[in-house]
Design an enzyme around this catalytic site. Structure first.
Site, PDB file in Angstrom:
ATOM      1  N   ASP A  65      32.971  50.425  49.736  1.00 14.66           N
ATOM      2  CA  ASP A  65      34.563  50.354  49.940  1.00 14.66           C
ATOM      3  C   ASP A  65      34.740  49.942  51.455  1.00 14.66           C
ATOM      4  OD1 ASP A  65      37.181  50.725  50.692  1.00 14.66           O
ATOM      5  OD2 ASP A  65      37.520  52.515  49.652  1.00 14.66           O
ATOM      6  N   VAL A  66      35.301  48.321  51.689  1.00 19.23           N
ATOM      7  CA  VAL A  66      35.221  48.039  52.948  1.00 19.23           C
ATOM      8  C   VAL A  66      36.197  48.750  53.973  1.00 19.23           C
ATOM      9  CG1 VAL A  66      34.653  45.670  52.299  1.00 19.23           C
ATOM     10  CG2 VAL A  66      36.926  46.341  52.306  1.00 19.23           C
ATOM     11  N   ASN A  84      36.339  38.966  52.473  1.00 24.24           N
ATOM     12  CA  ASN A  84      37.174  38.358  51.547  1.00 24.24           C
ATOM     13  C   ASN A  84      37.992  39.389  50.775  1.00 24.24           C
ATOM     14  OD1 ASN A  84      37.793  36.380  48.912  1.00 24.24           O
ATOM     15  ND2 ASN A  84      36.569  38.018  47.968  1.00 24.24           N
ATOM     16  N   TYR A 137      51.478  43.349  51.638  1.00 22.13           N
ATOM     17  CA  TYR A 137      50.265  42.210  51.441  1.00 22.13           C
ATOM     18  C   TYR A 137      50.581  41.324  52.503  1.00 22.13           C
ATOM     19  CZ  TYR A 137      47.663  38.601  49.058  1.00 22.13           C
ATOM     20  OH  TYR A 137      46.708  37.525  48.883  1.00 22.13           O
ATOM     21  N   LYS A 190      48.166  39.910  55.645  1.00 22.89           N
ATOM     22  CA  LYS A 190      47.765  38.611  55.945  1.00 22.89           C
ATOM     23  C   LYS A 190      48.336  37.839  57.200  1.00 22.89           C
ATOM     24  CE  LYS A 190      45.422  38.205  52.116  1.00 22.89           C
ATOM     25  NZ  LYS A 190      44.011  38.497  51.897  1.00 22.89           N
TER      26      LYS A 190
HETATM   27  P1  NAD Z   1      40.262  39.654  42.828  1.00 26.65           P
HETATM   28  O1  NAD Z   1      41.008  40.720  42.362  1.00 26.65           O
HETATM   29  O2  NAD Z   1      39.620  38.668  41.679  1.00 26.65           O
HETATM   30  O3  NAD Z   1      39.175  39.642  43.569  1.00 26.65           O
HETATM   31  C1  NAD Z   1      39.237  40.790  44.901  1.00 26.65           C
HETATM   32  C2  NAD Z   1      37.994  41.435  45.105  1.00 26.65           C
HETATM   33  O4  NAD Z   1      38.130  42.275  46.188  1.00 26.65           O
HETATM   34  C3  NAD Z   1      37.263  42.339  43.762  1.00 26.65           C
HETATM   35  O5  NAD Z   1      35.980  41.985  43.739  1.00 26.65           O
HETATM   36  C4  NAD Z   1      37.675  43.442  44.118  1.00 26.65           C
HETATM   37  O6  NAD Z   1      36.914  44.356  43.725  1.00 26.65           O
HETATM   38  C5  NAD Z   1      37.360  43.618  45.692  1.00 26.65           C
HETATM   39  N1  NAD Z   1      37.650  44.824  46.456  1.00 26.65           N
HETATM   40  C6  NAD Z   1      39.065  45.308  46.201  1.00 26.65           C
HETATM   41  N2  NAD Z   1      38.998  46.481  46.941  1.00 26.65           N
HETATM   42  C7  NAD Z   1      37.937  46.878  47.472  1.00 26.65           C
HETATM   43  C8  NAD Z   1      37.358  47.562  48.607  1.00 26.65           C
HETATM   44  N3  NAD Z   1      38.162  48.538  48.929  1.00 26.65           N
HETATM   45  N4  NAD Z   1      36.096  47.348  49.047  1.00 26.65           N
HETATM   46  C9  NAD Z   1      35.355  46.082  48.537  1.00 26.65           C
HETATM   47  N5  NAD Z   1      35.867  45.345  47.729  1.00 26.65           N
HETATM   48  C10 NAD Z   1      37.079  45.515  47.302  1.00 26.65           C
HETATM   49  O7  NAD Z   1      41.345  38.501  43.680  1.00 26.65           O
HETATM   50  P2  NAD Z   1      40.763  37.103  44.413  1.00 26.65           P
HETATM   51  O8  NAD Z   1      42.302  36.267  44.121  1.00 26.65           O
HETATM   52  O9  NAD Z   1      39.472  36.617  44.288  1.00 26.65           O
HETATM   53  O10 NAD Z   1      40.991  37.778  45.833  1.00 26.65           O
HETATM   54  C11 NAD Z   1      40.150  37.452  46.886  1.00 26.65           C
HETATM   55  C12 NAD Z   1      40.800  37.363  48.237  1.00 26.65           C
HETATM   56  O11 NAD Z   1      41.611  36.153  48.370  1.00 26.65           O
HETATM   57  C13 NAD Z   1      41.758  38.419  48.769  1.00 26.65           C
HETATM   58  O12 NAD Z   1      41.720  38.870  49.992  1.00 26.65           O
HETATM   59  C14 NAD Z   1      43.040  37.855  48.339  1.00 26.65           C
HETATM   60  O13 NAD Z   1      44.214  38.374  49.012  1.00 26.65           O
HETATM   61  C15 NAD Z   1      42.737  36.208  48.552  1.00 26.65           C
HETATM   62  N6  NAD Z   1      44.045  35.578  48.101  1.00 26.65           N
HETATM   63  C16 NAD Z   1      43.782  35.311  46.924  1.00 26.65           C
HETATM   64  C17 NAD Z   1      44.787  34.298  46.283  1.00 26.65           C
HETATM   65  C18 NAD Z   1      44.824  34.053  45.047  1.00 26.65           C
HETATM   66  O14 NAD Z   1      45.914  33.002  44.405  1.00 26.65           O
HETATM   67  N7  NAD Z   1      44.181  34.324  43.773  1.00 26.65           N
HETATM   68  C19 NAD Z   1      45.574  33.488  47.109  1.00 26.65           C
HETATM   69  C20 NAD Z   1      45.609  33.748  48.416  1.00 26.65           C
HETATM   70  C21 NAD Z   1      44.711  34.978  49.078  1.00 26.65           C
END
Ligand code: NAD
Length: 279
Positions: free
Chosen positions: A77-78, A104, A177, A181
């Site tokens: 857990d990060v 990420n 959120y 960011k």
């Molecule tokens: P996702 O839900 O597919 O992936 C998120 C990942 O983070 C998952 O593997 C999850 O298990 C992991 N995670 C959550 N809590 C955690 C913890 N405590 N310790 C370790 N890992 C943990 O979503 P995504 O879209 O792939 O998101 C990845 C990143 O991209 C995030 O930071 C998100 O804010 C950012 N983001 C996504 C989008 C989008 O449109 N999908 C847009 C902007 C930013």
């Protein structure tokens, strides 16, 4: 306008990260998964961090290994300092060092502001922002200990902070959120300024709307997709591979003079599309 995006380019990826050691947090889903695989394709050995769903992590590890590099999964857990420190210690024991961190991992806990609980607030700040601080600090300690190894990279290390267009665009109903960011953006820039003299490069990526499990409601139906497209001048949703290609470039010596910048990969979402017809 179709619901699908063009396929990712099929040309072979240059292995310009050969010999480098990378750690990607939240790497068993969505963007992190695509980034981890792309880093492996580019020749890096990769630690796949995840917090749940062992099987999904094992599949990402196997796919990375199929590109002839080393990879393993590490559950942590990060937002927990002890777990982050153990993860980096394990990586250094196993891979010897770290060259690339992609911070990420992230999530949403949405609520109207007046109904948002302290737990919803703290969970998002703790994982999205404090989690990046904890991981960046551990990576930096190793970068500073080791310094530049010219045969590996021009830089002593690279940190990529996964941000969002919401470091810039306010987001009603998602104050926790968007705040996380905005915080990532200023942590990234302050850290970049602090460590650039040590030849550590810190940059951010701000994805727009990317097709992952975090935002299924925004694209899963034709109606939702059409609504989303009003916010995207380029008129397609982003794919995780769009972000992965940007991450490989920012992690490589191809971007060696890029320091403290956020690369927006958003199909123009930050261009105020509401003003496209004059406002
Ligand atoms: P996702 O839900 O597919 O992936 C998120 C990942 O983070 C998952 O593997 C999850 O298990 C992991 N995670 C959550 N809590 C955690 C913890 N405590 N310790 C370790 N890992 C943990 O979503 P995504 O879209 O792939 O998101 C990845 C990143 O991209 C995030 O930071 C998100 O804010 C950012 N983001 C996504 C989008 C989008 O449109 N999908 C847009 C902007 C930013």
């Amino acid at each position: 306008m179709t619901l699908t995006s063009p396929a990712a380019p099929t040309r072979s990826t240059p292995r310009n990260l050969a010999g480098q050691k990378a750690l990607v947090t939240g790497a068993n889903s969505g963007i992190g998964r695509a980034v981890a695989i792309a880093l492996g394709q580019a020749g890096a050995d990769v630690v796949v961090n995840y917090v749940a769903e062992d099987e999904a992590a094992a599949q990402v590890v196997a796919e990375i290994q199929s590109h002839g590099v080393a990879a393993y999964g590490h559950k942590a857990d990060v937002s927990r300092e002890d777990e982050v420190r153990a993860m980096f210690a394990g990586m250094i024991a196993q891979f010897g060092t770290i060259d690339i961190l992609v911070a990420n991992a992230g999530l949403q806990r949405d609520a109207a502001f007046q109904q948002m609980t302290l737990e919803q607030w703290n969970t998002v700040i703790g994982i999205n922002l404090t989690g990046q601080f904890l991981c960046a600090r551990e990576a930096l300690r190793e970068f500073l200990r080791r310094g530049v190894v010219a045969a590996v990279s021009c830089a002593a290390g690279k940190i990529l902070c996964m941000s969002s267009v919401h470091q810039e665009i306010p987001w009603a109903g998602h104050a926790n959120y968007a705040t996380s960011k905005g915080g990532i953006m200023m942590m990234m820039r302050s850290l970049a300024q602090e460590v650039a003299p040590h030849h550590v490069r810190v940059n951010g990526i701000a994805p727009g709307a990317i097709r992952t499990p975090i935002n299924t409601d925004a694209w899963k139906t034709a109606e939702a997709y059409a609504g989303l497209m009003k916010l995207v001048p380029y008129r397609r949703i982003g794919e995780p591979e769009d972000i992965a290609r940007a991450a490989v470039w920012l992690a490589s010596d191809e971007s060696d003079y890029v320091v403290g910048t956020t690369l927006f990969v958003d199909g123009g979402m930050t261009l105020y599309p509401g003003f496209a017809t004059g406002g």
